[in-house]
Design a protein around this motif. Sequence first.
Motif, PDB file in Angstrom:
ATOM      1  N   ALA A 792       0.820  -1.210   0.000  1.00  0.00           N
ATOM      2  CA  ALA A 792       0.000   0.000   0.000  1.00  0.00           C
ATOM      3  C   ALA A 792       0.849   1.253   0.000  1.00  0.00           C
ATOM      4  CB  ALA A 792      -0.931  -0.001   1.214  1.00  0.00           C
ATOM      5  N   GLU A 793       1.970   1.237   0.735  1.00  0.00           N
ATOM      6  CA  GLU A 793       2.833   2.408   0.825  1.00  0.00           C
ATOM      7  C   GLU A 793       3.789   2.492  -0.351  1.00  0.00           C
ATOM      8  OE1 GLU A 793       4.741   1.901   4.544  1.00  0.00           O
ATOM      9  OE2 GLU A 793       2.951   2.306   5.729  1.00  0.00           O
ATOM     10  N   GLU A 794       4.040   1.360  -1.033  1.00  0.00           N
ATOM     11  CA  GLU A 794       5.019   1.347  -2.133  1.00  0.00           C
ATOM     12  C   GLU A 794       4.436   0.547  -3.281  1.00  0.00           C
ATOM     13  OE1 GLU A 794       9.737   0.267  -2.866  1.00  0.00           O
ATOM     14  OE2 GLU A 794       8.753  -0.300  -1.016  1.00  0.00           O
ATOM     15  N   ALA A 795       3.513   1.183  -4.010  1.00  0.00           N
ATOM     16  CA  ALA A 795       2.822   0.475  -5.078  1.00  0.00           C
ATOM     17  C   ALA A 795       3.780   0.076  -6.194  1.00  0.00           C
ATOM     18  CB  ALA A 795       1.695   1.345  -5.631  1.00  0.00           C
ATOM     19  N   ASP A 796       4.788   0.874  -6.475  1.00  0.00           N
ATOM     20  CA  ASP A 796       5.731   0.608  -7.557  1.00  0.00           C
ATOM     21  C   ASP A 796       6.875  -0.258  -7.048  1.00  0.00           C
ATOM     22  OD1 ASP A 796       6.919   0.595  -9.984  1.00  0.00           O
ATOM     23  OD2 ASP A 796       7.842   2.587  -9.770  1.00  0.00           O
ATOM     24  N   HIS A 797       6.534  -1.517  -6.656  1.00  0.00           N
ATOM     25  CA  HIS A 797       7.555  -2.397  -6.095  1.00  0.00           C
ATOM     26  C   HIS A 797       8.323  -3.142  -7.164  1.00  0.00           C
ATOM     27  CE1 HIS A 797       4.479  -5.398  -6.906  1.00  0.00           C
ATOM     28  NE2 HIS A 797       3.634  -4.650  -6.217  1.00  0.00           N
ATOM     29  N   GLY A 798       7.817  -3.195  -8.407  1.00  0.00           N
ATOM     30  CA  GLY A 798       8.570  -3.772  -9.507  1.00  0.00           C
ATOM     31  C   GLY A 798       8.275  -5.234  -9.786  1.00  0.00           C
ATOM     32  N   PHE A 799       7.355  -5.875  -9.071  1.00  0.00           N
ATOM     33  CA  PHE A 799       7.067  -7.296  -9.269  1.00  0.00           C
ATOM     34  C   PHE A 799       5.584  -7.482  -9.595  1.00  0.00           C
ATOM     35  CE2 PHE A 799      10.538  -6.998  -6.193  1.00  0.00           C
ATOM     36  CZ  PHE A 799      11.536  -7.701  -6.864  1.00  0.00           C
TER      37      PHE A 799
END
Length: 825
Positions: A792-799
């Motif tokens: 939720a805090e880091e939507a652009d996690h890359g996976f």
Amino acid sequence: MSVRPSPEHSCLAGGGEAGERLRAIDWSGTSLGPLGGWPLSLQSAVRIVLGSAFPMMLHWGPDLVTIYNDAYAPSLGRKHPGNLGRPAREWWSEMWDQLTPIFDQVLAGKPYLVEDARYTPDRDGMPREAFFTHCHSPLWDDEGRIAGIFLVVTETTGRVLAERDLTRLNASLEEQVAAVQASETRLRESEQRLDALIRSSSEVRFSTSADWSELHQLAGGGFIPDTTAANANWLDEYIPAEDRVAVRAEIARAIRTKSDYSLEHRVNRVDGTVGWALSRAVPLLDPAGAVTGWLGAASDVTDRRRAEAALQSLNATLAEQVQQRTQERNGLWEVSRDLFMVTDGNGVILSVNPAWTTVLGWEEYEFIGRTTEWLEHPDDQVRTREQVAHLAGGQATLAFENRFRSKDGDYVHLSWTAVPSDGLLYCSARDVTERGRQAGLLLQAEDALRQSQKMEAVGQLTGGVAHDFNNLLTVIKSSTDLLKRPDLAEERRVRYIAAISDTVDRAAKLTGQLLAFARRQALRPEVFDAAVSVRAIADMVGTLTGARISVRQQLSDEPCFINADPSQFDTALVNMAVNARDAMEGEGELIISVQPAEGMPAVRAHAAVPGAFVRVSIQDTGSGIAPDKLGRIFEPFFTTKEVGQGTGLGLSQVYGFAKQSGGEIIVESEVGTGTTFTLYLPRAVASRARVRPEDDAPVTDGGGACVLVVEDNRDVGTFVTQTLGELGYQTHWVLNAKAGLDALARDPEAHDVVFSDVIMPGMNGVELGREIARLYPRLPVVLTSGYSHVLAEEADHGFELLQKPYSVEALSRVLSRAMRRRRDG
């Protein structure tokens, strides 16, 4: 066997005493080895050091063997000459903790420069404070590797200590001036305070030779012209002819007595005019007591001199001024509890009434001849200066508030009214401290009310969640119980299984709406054209609203790119459309509009926001929303529909999605006419069109590929491995991220893809995925989670993320995509 170069041809040739001592060293006993074997880079550096008249030193090799020149030797004291050719750590042992970080940085390839650095070297048997300006640079060997350190240094101890002395001298002079002022009359005290206010000091720093024949350096600070080169004609250039005799006399006295130089004299200024300077300088003495130079400072006292002349003129009419001020303080001036003040156009106080002493505690004479800046709260000074400037420009000030410091240290809140007249400012202030305290109490009460309202909302949310989930669990429980009955007909078995699957989907949707309202769902933002997305779901909206509702689109010809989760965007549109359909009771007109917008209007106590936005609005011709309910429509589980007709989470999802996407939702409604919901989202830079996942792709066989499953929940892990086995995959199940990394370390080629939960004890799934990407960049990672604050805090996690609960088909599709990406490189 190496051949020792002849002294006249070696890199140690010349160099005075240092060179002679270096030539006498048997270098074969050091880490540098015989002189004949030294690399050319080291020999070149040694020649530079020994051939320089500036203090230089170099360290070479793993032991940082030290070589320096005669110019550097005086700063070493008793350490010279015994430290030539020795490792740096041996002869700077008392400073090694300070030097190690510097050496490490330079040996890593980064130069190090510091001015006036303080050290405590032991040069005469006792560590003493010393200051140096030095630059360390890396030295490379013949192979291009950093093998040593090159040091250029200047000791600045004398200047630093002289500046300290000068500071103490200034403090002493100020104390003497204060003592003289204390003995003078009240008028003289006012005069000195006026002088202090008018006088602006331009600090000038300079240094001269021992006999003052050359001015070495001068930083004029915009007051006196700068010079960076030695100047032998400084006296004629800087000092007007009428003051040169006095300057020479003071110089002669200071040199003769080896004492401080101090003189107030005229000086040629940068702007071509003649001003006044108070010059002071202190001698620099060598160990024998001889003067080696002078360090000094000069202050611009031009304004003070002019003020003194003006004060002498004012003194001639002192009796008249006293009479005028006495008249000003008559009557109301004397008895009023409000603070009255008269200032000049610059805000310098000319007179105050007794209320200033009553309210603030300071005596009247402490205000006269000064502005109020010394009383103002630091946070109010800029606004107060702006008000003074407005007054000076002829504008009146009404109800301006600031804070003044009282003599007991507290701040008094004042409300001002002021008007300009004939070059003067007439000001009146009222003490409103008590009013401010009452306002603070009111704010506390309002905050307590807001907290109470938050608790009420939490209660509503908890009850609503429990009600809806219990309904869903009832369906699932009843279906599973019926499935356990013997001799169950196939038609009923299929119906019960379908009911369970459908209920799970509804539960997942309810969870997503809750997370959207709380702004905690794991968004997967993409850049896409909002108008294209609206056009794509137009048919679905038409199906939802029914044939009796006319759906029209007003889409901008200009691209309207936004950066948001496309699935959540579509869900928000559907929720608003369904809400509009219900408000129209199945008949009316629905208009969907997508347009660019320059700025977002103020809403719900938030100020307007400038910038580029996309405005998506849905307008209906329904019954409208009553004003008393308009403020609650985004609350969770609040609904105006009949029981069983809605959860009250649809608009909550829209609100949460808008907030988490950096935007806002605004509603306008008129009872009996209709409602317009407008979604504002930040406009994004154009990007390639999004590609939706293959939602309808068939289930494919895993073909024996091995999946490393990382799942700490044993029930879920058992289900996943069994499901993957049914899909044709081999599995290796571990319970945490550390076990997964250990399995990959043992045999990284044994696994084709990693399927990991996000929330686990210790390292979470996102951290595990990044570590795998670092160690095994070709190994794909797929994450799964029902909810994670990390996502939720880091939507652009890359996976790629597979949301729980997921179907067998969704699991097959996401693993197939991961395997294809690996095959495609």
